[in-house]
Design an enzyme around this catalytic site. Structure first.
Site, PDB file in Angstrom:
ATOM      1  N   PHE B 213      -2.585  -8.071  16.203  1.00  8.69           N
ATOM      2  CA  PHE B 213      -2.210  -7.161  15.116  1.00  8.69           C
ATOM      3  C   PHE B 213      -2.434  -7.874  13.788  1.00  8.69           C
ATOM      4  O   PHE B 213      -1.816  -8.893  13.512  1.00  8.69           O
ATOM      5  CB  PHE B 213      -0.742  -6.724  15.213  1.00  8.69           C
ATOM      6  CG  PHE B 213      -0.395  -5.717  14.146  1.00  8.69           C
ATOM      7  CD1 PHE B 213      -0.542  -4.358  14.386  1.00  8.69           C
ATOM      8  CD2 PHE B 213       0.028  -6.117  12.886  1.00  8.69           C
ATOM      9  CE1 PHE B 213      -0.259  -3.429  13.392  1.00  8.69           C
ATOM     10  CE2 PHE B 213       0.301  -5.201  11.890  1.00  8.69           C
ATOM     11  CZ  PHE B 213       0.158  -3.849  12.145  1.00  8.69           C
ATOM     12  N   ASP B 322      -3.682 -16.018  10.969  1.00 10.07           N
ATOM     13  CA  ASP B 322      -2.840 -14.980  10.374  1.00 10.07           C
ATOM     14  C   ASP B 322      -1.385 -15.330  10.651  1.00 10.07           C
ATOM     15  O   ASP B 322      -0.896 -15.161  11.764  1.00 10.07           O
ATOM     16  CB  ASP B 322      -3.225 -13.628  10.983  1.00 10.07           C
ATOM     17  CG  ASP B 322      -2.329 -12.490  10.490  1.00 10.07           C
ATOM     18  OD1 ASP B 322      -1.301 -12.760   9.845  1.00 10.07           O
ATOM     19  OD2 ASP B 322      -2.670 -11.328  10.770  1.00 10.07           O
ATOM     20  N   LYS B 353       5.537 -10.861   4.453  1.00 11.95           N
ATOM     21  CA  LYS B 353       6.865 -10.747   5.083  1.00 11.95           C
ATOM     22  C   LYS B 353       7.880 -11.742   4.505  1.00 11.95           C
ATOM     23  O   LYS B 353       8.283 -11.609   3.360  1.00 11.95           O
ATOM     24  CB  LYS B 353       6.727 -10.917   6.596  1.00 11.95           C
ATOM     25  CG  LYS B 353       6.019  -9.708   7.260  1.00 11.95           C
ATOM     26  CD  LYS B 353       6.166  -9.772   8.760  1.00 11.95           C
ATOM     27  CE  LYS B 353       5.453  -8.664   9.487  1.00 11.95           C
ATOM     28  NZ  LYS B 353       6.326  -7.556   9.822  1.00 11.95           N
ATOM     29  N   THR B 377      -5.820  -4.614  -9.239  1.00 14.66           N
ATOM     30  CA  THR B 377      -5.039  -4.494 -10.471  1.00 14.66           C
ATOM     31  C   THR B 377      -3.940  -5.547 -10.546  1.00 14.66           C
ATOM     32  O   THR B 377      -3.843  -6.292 -11.517  1.00 14.66           O
ATOM     33  CB  THR B 377      -4.403  -3.094 -10.595  1.00 14.66           C
ATOM     34  OG1 THR B 377      -5.451  -2.128 -10.664  1.00 14.66           O
ATOM     35  CG2 THR B 377      -3.553  -2.988 -11.854  1.00 14.66           C
TER      36      THR B 377
END
Lengths: 496, 496
Positions: B213, B322, B353, B377
């Site tokens: 994931f 990751d 997280k 941005t």
């Protein structure tokens, strides 16, 4: 034109005393007083020595090629951005159009210092599974109070790209559910989706427009076609790209020519939809900005958008209006698409920037049929909703949409006057509200004007190939318009 | 096992008086006192009537199928999450593993109430062009103070998906720059990238693992293979997917079998890299979680990761670890990959997280050669960096990594004991630090245990097909471990 010179002699003494003054708007319908400076004030060329030293430091951590200068946000007020070298600039770029009511607005500081709000900042929830008690209320009083026509559902997200990505996903899910007659997915679909293969991961597409900008994550980027630097070396999808109308300005003077150009583009849209269906990559959705921003401030008429919306409906494609840059009041309406006058303007409307939180509204049918299809850890940030509620209060209390309309008219008139006076340098002034732009004769001239303006205390943005874009905050008044025009006029008068 | 019952008789009276008590940890090396409750306290079944009413309201705006209950974050403290019906639960899921030091930690409240910090919350900058003065300093004292080995560069982002998307983009850019010998892109590349076509948008791929994931935006989603509900109906890329080792637990007891399984997977990785190169979709990067979380808490050995890292190097692929869920101290090291003992563990490490801001570290070579290639941005949020700095101070001051190691050992020992006592219900207890998990015999049993536990004041998460995952905050102590085991034991004893 004889721009009134506002630069005040009190400037220097003020700065040394309090750095802040109360200014009474010359043109507002009622007296509006707020903490703001009265004019730019420059100490060094920009970037100054402190900014340059900080760039060197940050350069050890990141590519700083895009950094203009470092800011002193504590000392910035309203329309004025202060840098670390003590330069104070009239800011009509506002953090890439993302500061709604100016720097350090007292109403937002109050939100921060209200003890009832501490918990919303300190405990960021996973909104999709454990929302806070006041979450529905806050959505009703903030985002739903400004919902586009026909939409009562909204999903918050962290940023503009995430908003558009999830809007795309909603359109794909909606499209496939229609295709399978709302039946459960087949075993084959469930199996193949796990390994990225069709039919589980279907060959669907999003139709976008040349010059469009919808973000930089890989789904959004496949619908973005404004600059090569955004896209080079990143794998993409085989999705159809239609021409965006290239109109002549002022729009009122080229009605017939522009209508022809728009008809040409609409025809191409229908051709592409048919062609991609035949290719086996049907168009699930059409995505478009009401005004192409990053791509060069390209406008189209309400008639164009109305017909495009009908084409989407006719071909069974969802219609997604990306208001990330146009939304939030800067065009004089809260949403730029309100200028089209449609009851049913879109199936999805995405936002971010001035709304402070990302997200998208959608029609009921676009709601995913099951939980966890549109989902992530945070799904937005309730602390941003608190700020947004207060921003909306300020917009209403201070009639800022009227203010934007008034300032925008003055700004556009001023730009027309400048291009009349300097036709060899400027052309194609255009805008809606304060969402204005003007073209320079080439990119080098554009860049040179912008650097000179910055050194004189006017900070603007660029877009497209040779365009200057104006993206002031909603508290930008006629007083500031005149300051802006005054500085620009001085530079152009000296320009070789 | 004789779990000590901690549920205190003082509970009721305390709640009525102050709702907060000072508790002294039984097991900490030094006396740690903090504002926290001493035990769960339940008033209603969960969700209670107030949560149900709020779900109805929110259901008019969003799909609420994933909402567990509504929370009273103001009243939540430390490891205890309080809901709107006054139920107080021991929370070992912590907003999908994203609350680092518990609810309403006094140190974080101080950050909020410090007047020097107001501006960072009220004026969100466009970090890529106009960073605040203290931005380099804040990066040095927060993210760079915990940088993984070999990495001195970091880019912040808004969330985990954006972090991984931009990490992927960095790897694609790096890979193509290598391929073209660091020459400028050709005109053909610049032209074709604008219309999503090769060679400008090249057919490159990211190799990922079954069960992985990495997020839900379209690039990340193409590397995600944990559940069909995440992927169904969303177009994807033809990227290679390798098997992730399916190990037997406890790892120490199956060393030989597990080594064989890992060798099989590594062989497949090399085969896929060769195959995809031959297909004309070379693998630019390999992405992997140190422990597959959403996919079912699947572990692999340091030897596996070390060999995988070498395969990446050998084939010229970037290696992306990751750490969105594993990072931030929960495995007993700040980064889970530190357990591999490598000097050069990765080319890219992404996080979000518990770090409160998203982002990724990378080696110097992975820095884009030009500005605006990795850009958006906001590019993160400095107000989150302020909180992160303070979280790191608390972790150091309170020796929380040692605490996690101690609590984790107690938790895993307890899970071993439970699966020994209830072998027909539980199996495969596993974990590193407090990042622990255990499997139920099937998904219905898992779900039933979780609901019963919730009604007894223990809130856990699920993952994979039939796994319970434990993701407590770093302030989770042995005291809380015993509470957790006590509740689980009671439920299992009653389980048919």
């Amino acid at each position: 034109p004889d721009w009134i010179i506002y630069r005040s002699a009190r400037n220097e003494s003020l700065k040394q005393n309090s750095q802040v003054t109360i200014y009474v708007s010359r043109t507002a319908t009622k007296t509006v007083s707020e903490f703001e400076y009265d004019a730019p004030s420059m100490k060094t060329a920009v970037p100054g020595p402190k900014s340059q030293e900080l760039m060197r430091q940050l350069g050890e951590i990141q590519n700083v090629g895009a950094v203009h200068f470092f800011c002193n946000y504590e000392e910035s007020r309203g329309n004025y951005l202060v840098d670390v070298d003590g330069n104070r600039m009239l800011d009509v770029y506002t953090q890439i159009s993302s500061i709604p009511i100016g720097y350090n607005h007292p109403a937002l500081i109050k939100v921060m210092t209200n003890p009832n709000n501490v918990s919303a900042f300190v405990n960021r929830p996973a909104l999709g599974i454990l929302p806070p008690e006041n979450f529905p209320d806050k959505l009703f009083e903030s985002l739903l109070s400004i919902a586009p026509s026909g939409m009562s559902r909204v999903q918050t997200m962290a940023c503009g790209s995430c908003s558009n990505e999830n809007a795309f996903k909603s359109m794909f899910i909606w499209y496939r559910n229609k295709e399978r007659g709302y039946a459960s997915p087949s075993e084959q679909e469930v199996g193949t989706c796990m390994i990225n293969q069709s039919p589980g991961c279907p060959d669907l597409s999003i139709l976008s427009f040349m010059g469009a900008f919808h973000g930089r994550t890989m789904g959004c980027l496949a619908a973005t076609h404004s600059k090569a630097i955004h896209k080079l070396d990143i794998p993409s999808f085989d999705w159809p790209i239609a021409p965006f109308p290239k109109l002549q300005y002022p729009l009122e003077e080229f009605v017939r020519e522009n209508a022809q150009e728009e008809a040409r583009c609409l025809e191409e849209v229908e051709d592409l939809i048919v062609k991609w269906r035949q290719k086996g990559r049907p168009v699930a959705g059409i995505v478009i900005e009401p005004i192409q921003a990053e791509g060069g401030d390209n406008h189209a008429s309400p008639d164009f958008f109305s017909k495009l919306r009908n084409i989407a409906r006719k071909h069974g494609c969802a219609f997604h209006v990306d208001e990330v840059q146009t939304g939030g009041g800067t065009t004089g309406k809260f949403w730029a698409h309100e200028n089209w006058g449609l009851d049913d303007p879109a199936d999805v409307v995405s936002f971010s920037k001035k709304l402070l939180t990302g997200g998208y509204y959608h029609r009921d049918e676009l709601q995913p049929d099951k939980p966890y299809r549109i989902f992530n850890t945070w799904m937005g940030d309730p602390s941003k909703n608190l700020f947004l509620s207060e921003v909306l209060n300020v917009i209403r209390r201070e009639n800022l949409l009227e203010e934007v309309t008034r300032s925008g008219k003055a700004l556009l008139q001023g730009l027309y006057a400048l291009q009349t006076q300097y036709p060899h340098i400027l052309s194609r002034a255009r805008g809606q509200g304060t969402f204005c732009a003007i073209d320079a004769c080439n990119d080098a001239t554009r860049d040179s004007i912008m650097l000179k303006a910055r050194n004189k205390g006017l900070f603007m943005g660029s877009c497209g190939e040779k365009t200057i874009r104006f993206r002031p905050a909603l508290v930008f008044k006629e007083y500031h318009v005149h300051q802006l025009l005054n500085i620009l006029n001085n530079i152009l008068a000296e320009h070789k």
